[in-house]
Design an enzyme around this catalytic site. Sequence first.
Site, PDB file in Angstrom:
ATOM      1  N   GLU A   1       5.764  11.894  -3.490  1.00  0.00           N
ATOM      2  CA  GLU A   1       6.602  10.489  -3.497  1.00  0.00           C
ATOM      3  C   GLU A   1       6.622   9.938  -5.182  1.00  0.00           C
ATOM      4  O   GLU A   1       5.400  10.135  -5.722  1.00  0.00           O
ATOM      5  CB  GLU A   1       5.451   9.959  -3.218  1.00  0.00           C
ATOM      6  CG  GLU A   1       5.590  10.012  -1.408  1.00  0.00           C
ATOM      7  CD  GLU A   1       4.674   9.365  -0.440  1.00  0.00           C
ATOM      8  OE1 GLU A   1       4.330   7.644  -1.653  1.00  0.00           O
ATOM      9  OE2 GLU A   1       4.521   8.657   0.405  1.00  0.00           O
TER      10      GLU A   1
ATOM     11  N   ASP B   1       3.272  -3.541  -3.447  1.00  0.00           N
ATOM     12  CA  ASP B   1       2.189  -2.591  -4.278  1.00  0.00           C
ATOM     13  C   ASP B   1       1.083  -4.228  -5.064  1.00  0.00           C
ATOM     14  O   ASP B   1       1.942  -4.612  -4.723  1.00  0.00           O
ATOM     15  CB  ASP B   1       3.002  -1.920  -5.362  1.00  0.00           C
ATOM     16  CG  ASP B   1       4.278  -1.198  -4.640  1.00  0.00           C
ATOM     17  OD1 ASP B   1       3.416  -0.841  -3.762  1.00  0.00           O
ATOM     18  OD2 ASP B   1       5.328  -1.292  -4.737  1.00  0.00           O
TER      19      ASP B   1
ATOM     20  N   TYR C   1       4.186   7.616   8.349  1.00  0.00           N
ATOM     21  CA  TYR C   1       3.237   6.830   6.997  1.00  0.00           C
ATOM     22  C   TYR C   1       2.450   5.983   7.446  1.00  0.00           C
ATOM     23  O   TYR C   1       3.443   4.901   8.038  1.00  0.00           O
ATOM     24  CB  TYR C   1       4.388   6.354   5.969  1.00  0.00           C
ATOM     25  CG  TYR C   1       3.452   6.140   4.417  1.00  0.00           C
ATOM     26  CD1 TYR C   1       2.364   5.305   4.516  1.00  0.00           C
ATOM     27  CD2 TYR C   1       3.155   7.227   4.021  1.00  0.00           C
ATOM     28  CE1 TYR C   1       1.454   5.485   3.782  1.00  0.00           C
ATOM     29  CE2 TYR C   1       3.396   6.288   2.240  1.00  0.00           C
ATOM     30  CZ  TYR C   1       1.697   6.053   2.188  1.00  0.00           C
ATOM     31  OH  TYR C   1       1.026   5.393   0.769  1.00  0.00           O
TER      32      TYR C   1
END
Length: 279
Positions: free
Chosen positions: A52, A63, A178
């Site tokens: 990724e 994040d 995911y």
Amino acid sequence: MRPETRIDRCFAALKREGRPAFVTFVTAGDPDYETSKAILLGLPEAGADVIEIGMPFSDPMADGPAVQASSLRALKAGQTMKRTLQLVREFREKDNLTPIILMGYYNPIYVYPNDAFLDEARDSGVDGMIVVDVPPEADEELCLPAIERGLSFIRLATPTTDDARLPAVLANTSGFVYYVSITGITGAAAPVVSDVRAQVARIKRSTPLPVVVGFGVRTPEQARTLADCADGVVVGSALVETIRTTLGPDGRAGPDTISAVHRIVQNLAAGLRSATARV
């Protein structure tokens, strides 16, 4: 019928081997273009099955501090979306097998704009995309055009994705699912294995796609504990934090930056392989 992709072939091969995929995340252009390229080129040999690549963005809201800092380092060094796609092109000159996933946020794609980005991503050798802030309700905006070009559009399922929401998340997902193993930002906490196992099993009852677990996986021990319930394990924050800790006082790559990232990938890959070898 959707043509078979590098992602499909990778997960099929790993299934035959009886082991999960080791998915690595690094940010494009961190800490500079040439160092980033050297890190990328060495990841498959170090043990990465899927890569990724983070698309640097100034406001990466999902994040944690480590990945946010990596985006800022890359942007400061001059990384752009065009240079990110060029990085993939140069990787493909050396490696035509390892799946490449671009991961990030919609803003830089929207201003590119969408069609030009998708065309160039496909032509550069990108295999799939994870765009964390584009919901299923907006599939016509980016997801469906990506699929039309042969790019997998990979969705995130989270601990708060209940049975009512899951069908919408899975509807146009391709490549893999995911599963975000924690509630929160990347690298914020370690996953609770029993919870992850139950959630992965629930998702698998609703889709034939591989389910990959990420967010919060930092050590070989954590990767090993997830190896028996998931089709793949993602490690990102630990890698970008390794880059940070090897930079010189001026913020430039140090003599050990590239090798340090490859060493931690080797250790994590070995941990995954040893776990499955005992099963």
